[in-house]
Design a protein around this motif. Structure first.
Motif, short mmCIF file in Angstrom:
data_model
loop_
_atom_site.label_atom_id
_atom_site.label_comp_id
_atom_site.label_asym_id
_atom_site.label_seq_id
_atom_site.Cartn_x
_atom_site.Cartn_y
_atom_site.Cartn_z
N UNK A 16 3.62 3.75 4.26
CA UNK A 16 2.71 4.14 5.34
C UNK A 16 2.40 5.62 5.30
N UNK A 17 3.40 6.41 4.90
CA UNK A 17 3.23 7.87 4.81
C UNK A 17 2.24 8.26 3.75
N UNK A 18 1.93 7.32 2.81
CA UNK A 18 1.01 7.63 1.72
C UNK A 18 -0.44 7.44 2.16
N UNK A 19 -0.66 6.76 3.31
CA UNK A 19 -2.04 6.47 3.75
C UNK A 19 -2.61 7.66 4.51
N UNK A 20 -3.80 8.06 4.13
CA UNK A 20 -4.45 9.20 4.81
C UNK A 20 -5.32 8.68 5.95
N UNK A 21 -5.53 9.51 6.96
CA UNK A 21 -6.50 9.20 8.01
C UNK A 21 -5.96 8.31 9.10
#
Ligand code: URA
Length: 237
Positions: free
Chosen positions: A232-237
């Protein structure tokens, strides 16, 4: 919650089958065998059956090492699917692969029944990087690295977003590719316009989460809450 109810819910078993498993000493709570079906679980207790962690959550998240020849789908009339590889685990869940790998490709496939989570990982605007090991039929050249960095234009005219291409120091026929988008057959098509064939393609990571290399081809395990947070930490925005 009682241990037998938790095991029944998480492993999709009847309550009596769950009690049987517990009585045989196949269930551990925080690493210790627990044979008490009425054991009262506390928040944060970690329960395993036959060494596999049981999910207490509403949704299931699985890391699978896809072998070649298996399709990234829930069902298929002809080929074995990544869901078939789960061997009947979670029969009441509608599991699906969050992102596809080609039939010939191998490596990390994430399976879940959490549609919102899958959307977060897959949505192009979230830019979650996917990392691949590729084996090529020609050595990587500086011109190829530059073409990937600039954005390769595919044969159909679509220009891909900039991607990383890092040749292996010991073997220039092997490289790491990092993509932030997921176009059908993207890597093979990007190399195709550069006249390079892809002989092997293995996904090693999704976002900040690397494939567990102890998983043999076809093997799978649940991801931990910490690993889910890494994704989840890798998803931007
Ligand atoms: N790009 C491809 O060409 N194939 C895959 O399986 C994944 C990325």
């Amino acid at each position: 919650m009682r241990l037998d109810k938790f095991v029944a819910d998480a492993a999709q078993l009847t309550r009596s089958a769950a009690r049987g498993l517990i009585a045989k000493g196949r269930v551990t709570v925080n690493g210790q065998v627990c044979k008490k079906a009425d054991y009262a679980l506390k928040e944060g207790d970690s329960v395993c059956a036959d060494g596999k962690s049981l999910a207490s959550e509403e949704y299931v998240y699985i890391m699978l090492n896809k072998p070649a020849g298996v399709v990234s789908a829930s069902t298929d009339g002809r080929d074995k699917t990544v869901v078939d590889l789960l061997g009947g685990a979670y029969p009441r869940r509608q599991l699906f692969p969050a992102g596809r790998l080609d039939k010939t490709s191998t490596g990390f496939v994430l399976l879940t029944d959490d549609g919102a989570f899958a959307h977060d990982i897959l949505a192009p605007k979230r830019h979650v990087p996917k990392t691949y090991r590729v084996v090529l039929d020609a050595p990587v050249t500086p011109a190829m690295v530059e073409a990937f960095a600039a954005g390769v234009t595919l044969a159909d005219g679509q220009t891909m977003q900039p991607a990383l291409l890092i040749p292996d120091e010991a073997d220039p026929f092997t490289a790491t590719v990092v993509l932030r988008q997921g176009v059908y057959h993207q890597i093979k098509r990007m190399f195709g316009v550069l006249d390079v064939g892809v002989n092997g393609l293995h996904r090693t990571a999704i976002g900040g989460l690397a494939l567990d290399e102890s998983l043999a081809p076809g093997a799978w395990r649940l991801i931990t809450p910490e690993e889910k947070a890494l994704l989840q930490g890798s998803a931007e925005g």
